[in-house]
Design a protein around this motif. Structure first.
Motif, PDB file in Angstrom:
ATOM      1  N   VAL A   1       0.869  -1.218   0.031  1.00  0.00           N
ATOM      2  CA  VAL A   1       0.037  -0.013  -0.068  1.00  0.00           C
ATOM      3  C   VAL A   1       0.805   1.200  -0.158  1.00  0.00           C
ATOM      4  N   CYS A   2       0.343   2.390  -0.257  1.00  0.00           N
ATOM      5  CA  CYS A   2       0.980   3.877  -0.333  1.00  0.00           C
ATOM      6  C   CYS A   2       1.056   4.263   0.957  1.00  0.00           C
ATOM      7  N   VAL A   3       2.149   4.700   1.565  1.00  0.00           N
ATOM      8  CA  VAL A   3       2.518   5.322   2.509  1.00  0.00           C
ATOM      9  C   VAL A   3       3.286   6.735   2.216  1.00  0.00           C
ATOM     10  N   PRO A   4       2.939   7.510   3.217  1.00  0.00           N
ATOM     11  CA  PRO A   4       3.558   8.891   3.117  1.00  0.00           C
ATOM     12  C   PRO A   4       4.959   9.048   2.724  1.00  0.00           C
ATOM     13  N   TYR A   5       5.619   9.986   1.970  1.00  0.00           N
ATOM     14  CA  TYR A   5       6.884  10.104   1.645  1.00  0.00           C
ATOM     15  C   TYR A   5       7.804  10.211   2.800  1.00  0.00           C
ATOM     16  N   GLU A   6       7.333  10.970   3.888  1.00  0.00           N
ATOM     17  CA  GLU A   6       8.162  10.899   5.149  1.00  0.00           C
ATOM     18  C   GLU A   6       8.491   9.660   5.733  1.00  0.00           C
ATOM     19  N   TRP A   7       7.408   8.729   5.630  1.00  0.00           N
ATOM     20  CA  TRP A   7       7.624   7.373   6.338  1.00  0.00           C
ATOM     21  C   TRP A   7       8.472   6.598   5.364  1.00  0.00           C
ATOM     22  N   ARG A   8       8.658   6.786   3.980  1.00  0.00           N
ATOM     23  CA  ARG A   8       9.770   6.279   3.160  1.00  0.00           C
ATOM     24  C   ARG A   8      10.898   6.515   3.461  1.00  0.00           C
ATOM     25  N   ILE A   9      11.166   8.110   3.771  1.00  0.00           N
ATOM     26  CA  ILE A   9      12.557   8.451   4.106  1.00  0.00           C
ATOM     27  C   ILE A   9      13.021   7.709   5.616  1.00  0.00           C
ATOM     28  N   THR A  10      12.022   7.705   6.359  1.00  0.00           N
ATOM     29  CA  THR A  10      12.259   7.143   7.792  1.00  0.00           C
ATOM     30  C   THR A  10      12.769   5.675   7.633  1.00  0.00           C
ATOM     31  N   MET A  11      11.919   4.924   6.742  1.00  0.00           N
ATOM     32  CA  MET A  11      12.343   3.623   6.247  1.00  0.00           C
ATOM     33  C   MET A  11      13.835   3.499   5.839  1.00  0.00           C
TER      34      MET A  11
END
Length: 369
Positions: free
Chosen positions: A255-265
């Motif tokens: 699923v799609c997650v916010p870009y900020e959480w992608r950077i956190t990952m």
């Protein structure tokens, strides 16, 4: 053991490494055959054998960590009655594991024969420490990501109408009269997507740190299929994580997650890689090998004993640890000769020493005139 394979077939078969120096029919009794009729092939055989042994250990540890990492992901998802999707399993097994497990074993042997011996047992101290520490690291970062995503401000129970990527819709309530299709298997959710990305990178991290080079194999950067595979997989995973493609997301059921959480990952993945590399390279290869696993490098008289004594001590770490864990430290062996050998090893008076010393005297010669 080197021979012509004619009248020494039994010795060639029983030796740790039997080399036939003849290409005649009798040489089939030997595991190895040299095209040159001299013993110059022995160092080459030892180098290749050590490289093959280290490669087997590397692939074994990688496959063990692959199973454990996937087991940790599934176990964490079971807490929310979810699981990895079928195509996620397929992607991990075929695209990542199959390619990496094949290419990481292509490192050639080291050019020189070194005095250090590789571990000769899977139950040795260095191998157990390596596997157990990486398991703890992978568990810690997966659990961190699993709990952290649930505490995000945009987090909610995912539904087909959820759109966490569109921040303007976050917080909008869904009408109770609205009907939408449900995912009975509960595959599509934020926890699943997070753990899928984190675990996919963990497979690559453990593959790289376990694909060691010197002193038994050449460096991994010379294994171009492995390097090309790792780079390609890293680029692909980072692309679909930072710049999602709807077709790939639907295929992998993420699923799609916010870009900020992608950077956190990305930050979690980088820190995970650094911690794993430090534990495997600095702590294990430098500190523990010098001060713990190599504790018997000096004998009682200050002399350095044979290399096999140190390696035997390293190999016994695993068996001692397992014996201590299951409270079977002093189990009597079932085989009689092993029991006698153990008793003699613990006996301080064996081998017996002479109690008295007899000094020879010079013979008396009488002169006869």
């Amino acid at each position: 053991m080197c021979g012509d394979g004619a009248n020494d077939c039994g010795a060639l078969k029983r030796a740790h490494g039997g080399i036939s120096l003849s290409e005649l029919e009798a040489s089939v009794a030997s595991p190895f055959t040299s095209t040159t009729p001299n013993i110059s092939c022995v160092p080459t055989l030892i180098r290749e054998g050590r490289a093959a042994l280290i490669t087997s250990f590397c692939v074994f540890k990688f496959m063990a960590l692959y199973s454990i990492i996937q087991y940790l992901s599934v176990t964490l998802l079971y807490f929310i009655l979810s699981n990895l999707g079928d195509f996620q399993f397929l992607f991990i097994d075929v695209v990542i594991i199959l390619i990496i497990a094949f290419t990481m074993s292509l490192n050639p042997a080291w050019k020189e024969l070194v005095a250090q011996r590789p571990p000769s047992s899977l139950m040795s101290g260095p191998l157990l420490f390596s596997v157990l520490t990486q398991i703890m690291v992978c568990l810690s970062f997966q659990a961190l990501a699993f709990v952290w995503v649930q505490h995000q401000s945009w987090y909610e129970k995912w539904t087909p109408l959820s759109d966490a990527c569109n921040t303007s819709r976050v917080g909008l309530s869904i009408s109770p009269n609205t009907t939408h299709p449900t995912d009975h298997k509960n595959i599509r959710n934020y926890e699943n997507t997070t753990l899928f990305y984190i675990s996919s990178f963990q497979y690559l991290v453990v593959a790289i740190i376990y694909s060691k080079g010197k002193p038994f194999r050449q460096s991994s950067y010379k294994n171009w299929p492995f390097v090309l595979s790792c780079i390609s997989l890293y680029i692909f995973l980072f692309l679909i994580m930072l710049y999602p493609v709807s077709a790939i997301d639907n295929f992998l059921e993420i699923v799609c997650v916010p870009y900020e959480w992608r950077i956190t990952m990305v930050i979690i993945i980088v820190v995970n890689a650094v911690v794993s590399f430090v534990l495997e390279t600095l702590v294990l290869d430098v500190i523990l090998w010098r001060f713990v696993f190599d504790e018997d490098k000096l004998g009682k008289d200050g002399a350095v004993p044979a290399a096999q004594n140190t390696q035997l001590s390293n190999d016994q770490w695993g068996s001692r640890f397992l014996a201590w864990t299951f409270c079977r430290n002093r189990k009597t062996p079932q085989t009689r000769f092993i029991q006698l050998a153990q008793e003699l090893q613990d006996d301080l008076d064996w081998p017996p020493r002479p109690q008295t010393c007899t000094y020879g005297t010079a013979p008396h010669h009488s002169l006869i005139l």
